[in-house]
Design a protein around this motif. Structure first.
Motif, short mmCIF file in Angstrom:
data_model
loop_
_atom_site.label_atom_id
_atom_site.label_comp_id
_atom_site.label_asym_id
_atom_site.label_seq_id
_atom_site.Cartn_x
_atom_site.Cartn_y
_atom_site.Cartn_z
N ASP A 185 39.01 30.80 32.51
CA ASP A 185 37.66 31.32 32.36
C ASP A 185 36.61 30.30 32.73
O ASP A 185 35.47 30.64 33.02
CB ASP A 185 37.43 31.75 30.90
CG ASP A 185 37.84 33.18 30.71
OD1 ASP A 185 37.88 33.91 31.72
OD2 ASP A 185 38.13 33.56 29.58
N LEU A 190 39.12 44.59 35.70
CA LEU A 190 38.69 43.25 35.30
C LEU A 190 38.14 43.23 33.88
O LEU A 190 37.71 44.25 33.35
CB LEU A 190 37.62 42.75 36.27
CG LEU A 190 38.09 42.60 37.69
CD1 LEU A 190 37.00 42.00 38.53
CD2 LEU A 190 39.33 41.73 37.77
N ALA A 195 35.17 38.08 33.38
CA ALA A 195 35.12 37.89 34.83
C ALA A 195 33.72 38.18 35.35
O ALA A 195 33.27 37.59 36.33
CB ALA A 195 36.13 38.80 35.52
N ARG A 219 37.49 35.44 43.39
CA ARG A 219 38.07 35.52 42.06
C ARG A 219 39.34 36.33 42.07
O ARG A 219 39.78 36.84 43.08
CB ARG A 219 37.06 36.05 41.05
CG ARG A 219 36.63 37.45 41.30
CD ARG A 219 36.29 38.13 40.03
NE ARG A 219 37.12 37.65 38.95
CZ ARG A 219 38.37 38.02 38.79
NH1 ARG A 219 38.92 38.84 39.61
NH2 ARG A 219 39.06 37.56 37.77
#
Lengths: 509, 325
Positions: A382, A464, A468, A500
């Motif tokens: 993260d 997601l 995110a 990502r």
């Protein structure tokens, strides 16, 4: 007969004034040092005695008491020698003028003055506390020359010091260098112009550096991850004087400062080996010394083969990544060091490195791959805003005519993006987009309906999490800054989405 | 015709959950009595009980029990179900594949599953890779998922996903709740998948993959098999090529199985241009940038946008493939 000299000691990066009091009285000859000295300070008596004798002075044949005040603070290091020796000489002959000098230096038995670690943070603290005059070893001359507002004399022997203090030799202050060095061009070994192709990765690096984002590169062995990572310092903005001094202070305390340079003017690039222990990375030891993450302050921490690091090492990075500083607490000492760096990680797609690579056969079982990737925990991931996959450039794809962009060109763009950020965050106590909190994101990453819609679709398609979202927004903000636009538009957002992870059943992240 | 009561069912459920008896021993015990409820009297089931835990148990005496399973030598005595058990009687098509699957094939199986759910019941497992991709694509609608462990064991791992899945789909296992997964149980599970389906699509698998058992079973039961073709040298598809060689139907367009309506896509000029480049084999960011001269950021933007619009898929670290199935 009594004399007093002053010097400094360190706690973390803060210098603390130490008064060295010397008293010579009548009785059987002996030398006593009080005031919580450690072994190196206690042994000082032998060095001081020989140094005084071998420099042609007379060592008092009477009892001497030396007090290091404040008496309850532990003192470490051998650099008290010089001030003790001068104190003794002054108490004996009284024609020395120690005046306002803050004195540092370790003595050799022949009277030679040796250098010390951690001089810069002590001098900076001293200047802040109003001290102006310093005597430092010749070895530390360069380091001392970068401290603004200090008048410093560099000495190489005890007798030279005495001559200066008695007025027999002229007092020459060393020149202050603090401005000079920053006008020189910074030369780095690695430059992006040596990296062929890899446009995706280069673009990702540029974004990462522009916004101060952490970055993770996933790729097979030999795909050029390390080479790309080594180029990061070359595209980072030049260090400002403040940044350089901060970093130098830490390097000085850790004893890692190069005596030839005297200052860290090039952004540090730290690459701990994956067997590194937690204290070596975070900081620690008996005296709570700074670790590699603090040495990487204002620079880059590069973790090659990230899943190979022990879990505890990786997890220990979480808090400093968030707070950008680290508190190192030990039973006897407690220090706080800054640790604001760009973390760049690299890893293989699987233990054997061939998973998903065209024309290569991966030998790993599905569970082995999962286990390998699970080494990087979700909370750690993260904190890494940009994740890209890197593939080696094939020989036949290299077109030789194509000229690659040099790092200095990229750096110009990075500088511009950083300026925009500095301007935007001037009231927020942060510097880069990566540091934005949820509150900042709400304030500075406003989305129009089209963007909102796009993000919604993307989230539904790839399942997601909410976490995110803020990562994508931060990166989108940086991309918008790079193109000089005030608001995030659909194109910025789309590109940010590309840096990502995808859904769980798919490829890597 | 014998009339069986609830008590008979309970006896079978309890018998099935006994760990110290093998399958054959259980069958033998059952063959000795005319009604399973007699087992309560002769002491075999003493000290055991069946706990209700939200799982529906279908025994071989029930009318919901799929008749196809009786053709198996070792048909399961009980089927433990969670979700919509009506799906068991549906027109089943199995989609199977291995854990290691290239992303293009994963996308294919997702699209195939989405296209099929309106007409067929999809039968699959719950492993990573193809099977998990299908579960995520259908969200449980018209989907049967076979487990290789007791149902509670799977719930422990991802409770949220399973709850969501069971709202519409059916989670099924031949193993009593307390059984943990062991390698060979995957093969038994594969056998049930092969038996229950009418047709089977093999998306991926190498020569050693567990999928080869599923395909072998399906062949021996005379089911129709479809397989995706793979490039030379792609290890994750060797099984499929082998199946095609030995008579499976080659499947490379979803239209071959079902009618699909492709939505009209609005593409920008950049996107159309890049799409045409990818069609011609210029399929990585590096190559596209060199060939087209478009800035890296814009290329990237277009690629992600094309991905969202389902026109292309990332098929390698820096490689994109068209979705044209």
């Amino acid at each position: 007969m009594f004399a007093r000299g002053i010097t400094y000691t360190l706690r973390g990066l803060d210098g603390i004034l130490v008064e060295v009091e010397v008293d010579i009285h009548r009785g059987i000859p002996k030398l006593e040092i009080v005031g919580l000295p450690d072994t190196a300070v206690k042994e000082s008596k032998e060095r001081v005695r020989s140094a005084i004798k071998n420099s042609g002075f007379l060592f008092p044949n009477r009892p001497i008491t030396i007090n290091l005040a404040p008496a309850d603070l532990k003192k470490e290091g051998a650099y008290f020698d010089l001030v003790i020796a001068l104190g003794i000489l002054k108490a004996e002959t009284e024609n020395l003028d120690l005046g306002e000098y803050v004195i540092f230096g370790e003595l050799g038995l022949d009277g030679k003055v040796r250098g010390l670690d951690g001089l810069m943070p002590m001098m900076i603290s001293a200047v802040k506390q109003g001290k102006k005059y310093f005597i430092v070893p010749e070895e530390n001359k360069l380091e001392a020359s970068f401290v603004a507002g200090a008048n410093t004399i560099a000495v190489s022997t005890l007798s030279q010091t005495v001559e200066i203090l008695t007025g027999k030799a002229s007092t020459e202050f060393i020149q202050n260098n603090s401005e000079k060095i920053f006008n020189q061009a910074v030369e780095t070994e690695n430059d992006l112009c040596y990296v062929k192709g890899q446009y995706r990765a280069k673009r990702a690096l540029e974004i990462a550096v522009s916004g101060g984002h952490n970055i993770l590169m996933v790729g097979s062995p030999g795909s050029g991850k390390t080479m790309l990572a080594k180029c990061i310092p070359s595209i980072m903005p030049k260090m400002t004087i403040d940044e350089a001094l901060q970093t130098t202070e830490i390097h000085s305390v850790a004893g890692k400062l190069s005596k030839e340079k005297g200052i860290v003017s090039i952004r540090p690039f730290m690459t701990p080996h994956h067997t590194a222990s937690v204290p070596s990375l975070i900081g620690g030891g008996q005296d709570a010394k700074p670790g590699l993450i603090s040495l990487a302050h204002n620079g880059v921490l590069y973790l090659d083969e990230m899943p190979e690091y022990t879990r505890s090492v990786l997890e220990s990075l979480r808090q400093p990544l968030e707070d950008r500083r680290i508190s190192v607490a030990r039973a006897k000492s407690f220090s706080e060091y800054p640790a604001s760096f760009i973390m760049c990680g690299s890893m293989n797609p699987c233990p054997c490195g061939n998973y998903g690579i065209k024309g290569a056969v991966c030998q790993c079982s599905a569970s082995a791959i999962q286990k390998y990737r699970a080494k990087l925990s979700a909370p750690l991931l993260d904190r890494i805003d940009i994740q890209i996959e890197v593939e080696g450039v094939k020989y036949e794809d290299l077109s030789t005519e194509q000229l690659e962009e040099a790092s200095c060109v990229v750096r110009e763009r990075v500088n511009k993006a950083r300026e925009i950020q500095l301007d935007r965050f001037k009231d927020d106590n942060i510097k880069t987009n990566a540091e934005m909190s949820e509150l900042h994101i709400k304030k500075y990453c406003k989305l129009d309906p089209a963007c909102d819609n796009l993000l919604k679709n993307y989230f539904e398609k790839y399942n997601l999490t909410a976490r995110a979202r803020s990562r994508i927004l931060k990166v989108a903000r940086t991309i918008a800054d790079m193109s000089g636009e005030k608001d995030i538009n659909v194109n910025h957002l789309l590109e940010a989405c590309g840096y990502r992870s995808k859904s769980a059943d798919e490829r890597i992240f | 015709m014998k009339e069986f009561s609830e008590k008979d069912k309970r006896a079978i459920i309890i018998l099935d959950s006994l760990k110290n008896l093998s399958y054959n021993q259980k069958r033998e015990i059952l063959s000795k009595v005319s009604f399973p409820r007699e087992l309560f009297n002769n002491g075999v089931l003493n000290g055991y009980s069946h706990q209700e835990d939200g799982i529906t148990v279908i025994t071989y005496l029930d009318k919901e029990y799929p008749q196809a399973f009786f053709e198996l030598k070792e048909f399961p005595l009980c089927l433990y179900c969670l979700g919509n058990i009506e799906l068991l009687s549906g027109n089943g098509i199995a989609i199977v594949g291995s854990r290691k699957t290239i992303s293009v094939a994963l996308e294919f199986s997702r699209n195939l599953a989405k296209g099929l759910i309106s007409q067929r019941v999809i039968i699959t497992g719950a492993c990573l890779g193809v099977e998990r991709a299908i579960l995520n694509a259908t969200n449980g609608e018209n989907t049967i998922c076979f487990l290789a462990s007791g149902i509670p064991q799977a719930i422990k791992l991802n409770p949220d996903e399973i709850r969501k899945f069971c709202q519409k789909g059916l989670l099924i296992s031949q193993y009593p709740p307390s059984v943990k997964e062991i390698g060979y149980q995957y093969i038994e599970r594969n056998r049930l998948i092969a038996k229950l389906c009418k047709e089977m699509v093999v998306v991926s698998g190498d020569e050693n993959s567990g999928v080869r058992y599923t395909a072998e079973f399906a062949t021996s039961y005379g089911k129709k098999i479809y397989a995706l073709p793979y490039n030379v040298g792609e290890p994750s598809g060797r099984l499929c090529n082998k199946l095609i060689k030995s008579g499976a139907t080659l499947l490379y367009k979803i239209e071959d199985l079902i009618e699909v309506k492709k939505p009209e896509k609005e593409l920008s000029q950049n996107e159309l241009f890049i799409l045409s480049l990818i069609k011609n084999g210029i399929n990585s960011v590096d190559k596209i940038v060199e060939k087209s001269g478009i800035a890296v950021g814009d290329v990237f933007t277009a690629l992600v946008s094309l991905e969202i619009k389902d026109s292309i898929i990332k098929s390698g670290a820096d490689e994109y493939a068209l979705i044209e199935f």
